[in-house]
Design an enzyme around this catalytic site. Sequence first.
Site, PDB file in Angstrom:
ATOM      1  N   VAL A  47      60.160  34.110  46.327  1.00 14.23           N
ATOM      2  CA  VAL A  47      60.701  34.391  46.980  1.00 14.23           C
ATOM      3  C   VAL A  47      61.022  33.433  48.182  1.00 14.23           C
ATOM      4  O   VAL A  47      61.228  33.956  49.640  1.00 14.23           O
ATOM      5  CB  VAL A  47      58.898  34.069  47.593  1.00 14.23           C
ATOM      6  N   GLU A  48      61.450  32.523  48.437  1.00 13.90           N
ATOM      7  CA  GLU A  48      62.636  31.207  48.489  1.00 13.90           C
ATOM      8  C   GLU A  48      63.995  31.779  48.477  1.00 13.90           C
ATOM      9  O   GLU A  48      64.420  32.211  49.483  1.00 13.90           O
ATOM     10  CB  GLU A  48      61.948  29.416  48.812  1.00 13.90           C
ATOM     11  N   MET A  49      64.567  30.433  47.769  1.00 13.41           N
ATOM     12  CA  MET A  49      65.343  30.580  47.542  1.00 13.41           C
ATOM     13  C   MET A  49      66.176  31.362  46.280  1.00 13.41           C
ATOM     14  O   MET A  49      67.295  31.800  45.685  1.00 13.41           O
ATOM     15  CB  MET A  49      66.258  29.506  47.466  1.00 13.41           C
TER      16      MET A  49
END
Length: 373
Positions: A163-165
């Site tokens: 979901v982030e990087m």
Amino acid sequence: MTRNRLLLGFTLSALGALAGCERSTGTAPDAAPAAPAPVTAQAPAAKPSAPDADAVAKLAAHFFQAPRTQAPLPTDTEAQVALGRMLFHEPRLSKNHDVSCNSCHGLTTFGVDNKALSDGHKGQKGTRNSPTVYNAAHHIAQFWDGRAATLEAQAEGPMMNPVEMAMPDAKRVEATLSSMPEYATRFRAAFPKGGRPVTLANAARALAAFERTLTTPSRFDRFLAGEHSALSAQEQRGLEAFVTTGCTTCHNGPAVGGASFQKLGLVEAYPALTDAGRFDATKNEDDRGYFRVPTLRNVEMTGPYLHDGSVKDLPSMVRLMGRYQLGRTLKDGEVDDLVAFLKSLTGELPPAERISAPPLPPSTKRTPKPDPS
């Protein structure tokens, strides 16, 4: 009279008077939970004067004790810090080359992005608010659920979080960094001993070294050092209320928090709470609904508040904590004084040469391409 009341407050605190007081890999819920019922404001009480000198010394004592840590902090080198600064601003540590640590933890905006939930890979949002990175070295653990024991462990997580990087694995991180000669040189300088210097573990180690430099001294620190005029009479009244109502049971130590875990809704069940908190990390049923107590340093600047960013302003947050953590309906005058004290915790950001984005090395033919998938 004031002195007796203070002594009673300290006794209650010592007995454990009740007090309150990221992002996960999941996706955001379809609908936001219902907001807590509003707390009815009470008529303001007469304003007392600031506490006397003896009382001030006792108030300050709550913020000197260092938090319990799992291990001694490592000795960081300037080469590691400089490398960590570059990596903090490096968007190529994300799958599509468009998200860096600084995207969610803006260093010029007190370590946050002031969003309830941050934007990650493909614009995805997690389920937890991104906490500030400033003063995080004082925390007992990292993330809202404390799943990372150290800054080093925390630094690895977002890179591989889908979901982030969204990097697929450690090999992609290492291939990306190794593809640029300047990074290879800087890793060798930062980690001259041992084997291969460009590793995910060393990248996390450099990021942690940089983050340990991110502190924000404030007027409150001058007050703690004995310059009692650094806080106004109202701010000192707010500090007195902060201690005597029991807030320091959780918000204590150098970071004014961050050193323990606490149940959200300690006295009264917090409405619409669906996040399991620390239970997600420990799978211990006793940890359900517990969260790492956030630091209150720079709290004026780091809203919205709570693990889900659901509370927009500081006075509302103070009232909610009074109700659900202390079992108290705070009067308007008490809220005003408490907020005034909390604003005194707003500190000075490090100099621009420490926190601004440095020049980053150019990509090469070997650098993996951005991947929006």
